[in-house]
Design a protein around this motif. Structure first.
Motif, PDB file in Angstrom:
ATOM      1  N   LYS A 195      84.567 -17.509  71.596  1.00 36.84           N
ATOM      2  CA  LYS A 195      85.259 -16.259  71.265  1.00 36.84           C
ATOM      3  C   LYS A 195      84.817 -15.774  69.900  1.00 36.84           C
ATOM      4  O   LYS A 195      84.752 -16.529  68.923  1.00 36.84           O
ATOM      5  CB  LYS A 195      86.778 -16.485  71.252  1.00 36.84           C
ATOM      6  CG  LYS A 195      87.583 -15.210  71.034  1.00 36.84           C
ATOM      7  CD  LYS A 195      87.496 -14.316  72.263  1.00 36.84           C
ATOM      8  CE  LYS A 195      88.377 -13.070  72.113  1.00 36.84           C
ATOM      9  NZ  LYS A 195      87.822 -12.085  71.154  1.00 36.84           N
ATOM     10  N   VAL A 196      84.439 -14.499  69.841  1.00 37.87           N
ATOM     11  CA  VAL A 196      84.121 -13.850  68.578  1.00 37.87           C
ATOM     12  C   VAL A 196      84.933 -12.568  68.513  1.00 37.87           C
ATOM     13  O   VAL A 196      85.577 -12.174  69.493  1.00 37.87           O
ATOM     14  CB  VAL A 196      82.609 -13.542  68.463  1.00 37.87           C
ATOM     15  CG1 VAL A 196      81.804 -14.830  68.366  1.00 37.87           C
ATOM     16  CG2 VAL A 196      82.129 -12.720  69.658  1.00 37.87           C
ATOM     17  N   SER A 197      84.917 -11.905  67.375  1.00 43.09           N
ATOM     18  CA  SER A 197      85.779 -10.734  67.201  1.00 43.09           C
ATOM     19  C   SER A 197      85.467  -9.623  68.201  1.00 43.09           C
ATOM     20  O   SER A 197      86.360  -8.923  68.667  1.00 43.09           O
ATOM     21  CB  SER A 197      85.648 -10.200  65.769  1.00 43.09           C
ATOM     22  OG  SER A 197      84.298  -9.852  65.479  1.00 43.09           O
ATOM     23  N   GLU A 198      84.168  -9.479  68.576  1.00 43.10           N
ATOM     24  CA  GLU A 198      83.786  -8.382  69.480  1.00 43.10           C
ATOM     25  C   GLU A 198      83.983  -8.720  70.952  1.00 43.10           C
ATOM     26  O   GLU A 198      84.024  -7.829  71.790  1.00 43.10           O
ATOM     27  CB  GLU A 198      82.325  -7.997  69.268  1.00 43.10           C
ATOM     28  CG  GLU A 198      81.928  -7.751  67.824  1.00 43.10           C
ATOM     29  CD  GLU A 198      81.193  -8.948  67.251  1.00 43.10           C
ATOM     30  OE1 GLU A 198      81.679 -10.089  67.460  1.00 43.10           O
ATOM     31  OE2 GLU A 198      80.149  -8.739  66.602  1.00 43.10           O
ATOM     32  N   ASP A 208      84.270  -6.735  74.487  1.00 46.36           N
ATOM     33  CA  ASP A 208      85.557  -6.200  74.941  1.00 46.36           C
ATOM     34  C   ASP A 208      85.871  -6.552  76.397  1.00 46.36           C
ATOM     35  O   ASP A 208      86.044  -5.663  77.245  1.00 46.36           O
ATOM     36  CB  ASP A 208      85.590  -4.672  74.783  1.00 46.36           C
ATOM     37  CG  ASP A 208      85.347  -4.248  73.343  1.00 46.36           C
ATOM     38  OD1 ASP A 208      85.812  -4.967  72.445  1.00 46.36           O
ATOM     39  OD2 ASP A 208      84.698  -3.215  73.124  1.00 46.36           O
TER      40      ASP A 208
END
Length: 403
Positions: A68-71, A87
């Motif tokens: 998991k990354v912010s984007e 997303d």
């Protein structure tokens, strides 16, 4: 004496087979990542498990892990070229990852469905498009301006030439992704087909595209036709008439002259024109009772115009968007697999060469990619290998040499 001869022969045979196996491994070392040969991921896993899996020599996991990354989600964490789905849910990212594991031939169709249905974006592909969009369109506009033929062409001819200019414009890109990279740069509204897909599904719209030239006409869709299930759903949902629901004259028009004469069964003459036979059959209701003997009603569909609420749905625009999604899916699959093989090649280099001196080199089969061609001219020390693939959609691979 006989026993000695047999033993000696066995030793020679073993030596021959060992030498042959070693030679084959040496030859295969530089071939497994060549695009088009569709190497099997299971082969990679088998090779990996045969290695010494010590902390110093173990390669990254064959598939990497979801991260998991912010984007969004990185679907091949730890590979030389990481790929990020933007997303989306973890479940969707996991499914895309599984399709990448399945390989190109099995995954392309479902991957396209996911891209179209969920408006999937890949971070690295989006960055590629942003990086080269201006270069691409500047070259495209230059080609149009310099073409006297284009300036004097009719709209239809201009549309045909536009396609040629798009293909030529992609050659101006320093990092040229594989396949039809020019389709990545078409502007489109990703949500244009969302409502339709939610109501009817991908397969129905795809079939509607395929037979768009048949709108208002009768099409014969046999039971073995790839689109048969989609047409059956169209008939159920009001996008098509089927069989006896089709007006009689249109139904008869879809038949051959030979079939029409058999239905008419006129003792006085054989009709030479279809309209003559149709007029005769319509005028004789008793002839219509035999239609089922000559016509398979279940195979006949009349495609109808889209409902009023979809009247503004631009099918050409949707088709362009899907062409873009198809290229994105293909590029994602290619980059994912080549990142895996790059990880494997880096590890195998240690296994094959040990402490012997060697350097890395890059090979590629895409003659139009200037980046790959420049990389091929260079040598990279064993402690500083290049990032391969060189860019998203690059079909390059690693090899090692002694100098």
């Amino acid at each position: 004496m006989t026993g000695l001869i047999i033993t000696l022969g066995f030793v020679i045979f073993c030596f021959y087979m060992a030498r042959k196996t070693y030679k084959r491994q040496k030859e295969q070392k530089g071939k497994l990542t060549i695009p088009g040969e569709n190497p099997n991921l299971s082969d990679y896993k088998k090779v990996q498990f045969n290695f010494d899996m010590s902390e110093q020599t173990a390669p990254p996991k064959a598939t990497g892990e979801l991260r998991k990354v912010s984007e969004g989600w990185v679907i091949n964490s730890g590979m030389p070229f990481e790929l990020t789905i933007l997303d989306c849910t973890k479940e969707l990212a996991q499914r895309i990852k599984e399709l990448c594991e399945d390989g190109y031939y099995k995954a392309e169709k479902e991957m396209l469905v996911l891209f179209a249905t969920h408006n999937i974006k890949v971070k690295e592909i989006e960055e590629y498009k942003q990086k080269y969009r201006k270069t691409f369109f500047d070259r495209y506009e230059q080609l149009r301006r310099e073409s006297t033929e284009y300036q004097n062409a009719d709209p239809q001819d201009r549309a045909d030439m536009d396609e040629e200019f798009f293909q030529q414009a992609q050659d101006s890109l320093y990092e040229l992704a594989s396949y039809d990279a020019y389709k990545l740069f078409c502007s489109y509204d990703m949500t244009i087909d969302d409502e339709f897909l939610q109501e009817y599904g991908f397969d129905v719209l795809n079939a509607y595209f395929s037979y768009a030239n048949k709108i208002g006409k009768v099409a014969v869709i046999g039971k073995d036709n790839y689109c048969r299930a989609a047409f059956e759903k169209m008939a159920e949902t009001g996008l098509a008439f089927r069989g006896k629901d089709i007006p009689l004259e249109e139904l008869l028009t879809s038949q051959t002259l030979k079939t029409l004469n058999e239905i008419a069964d006129n003792p006085e003459k054989e009709f030479k024109r279809k309209y003559q036979a149709i007029e005769y059959i319509i005028a004789h209701p008793e002839k219509q009772e035999k239609l089922g003997e000559y016509i398979s009603f279940r195979e006949l569909f009349k495609l109808l115009p889209l409902p009023e609420k979809y009247a503004n749905l631009d099918l050409d625009q949707v088709r362009m968007m899907w062409d873009c999604h198809r290229e994105e899916a293909r590029i994602l699959l290619l980059t994912y697999s080549h990142a895996q093989y790059s990880a494997r090649d880096l590890h195998q280099a240690k296994e094959y060469h040990g402490n012997e001196p060697y350097v890395f080199r890059v090979s590629a089969s895409n003659e139009q990619c200037k980046c790959a061609k420049d990389m091929e001219k260079q040598k990279f020390p064993r402690n500083n290998p290049p990032k391969v693939p060189c860019h998203v959609g690059c079909n390059c691979w690693l090899k090692t040499t002694q100098n």
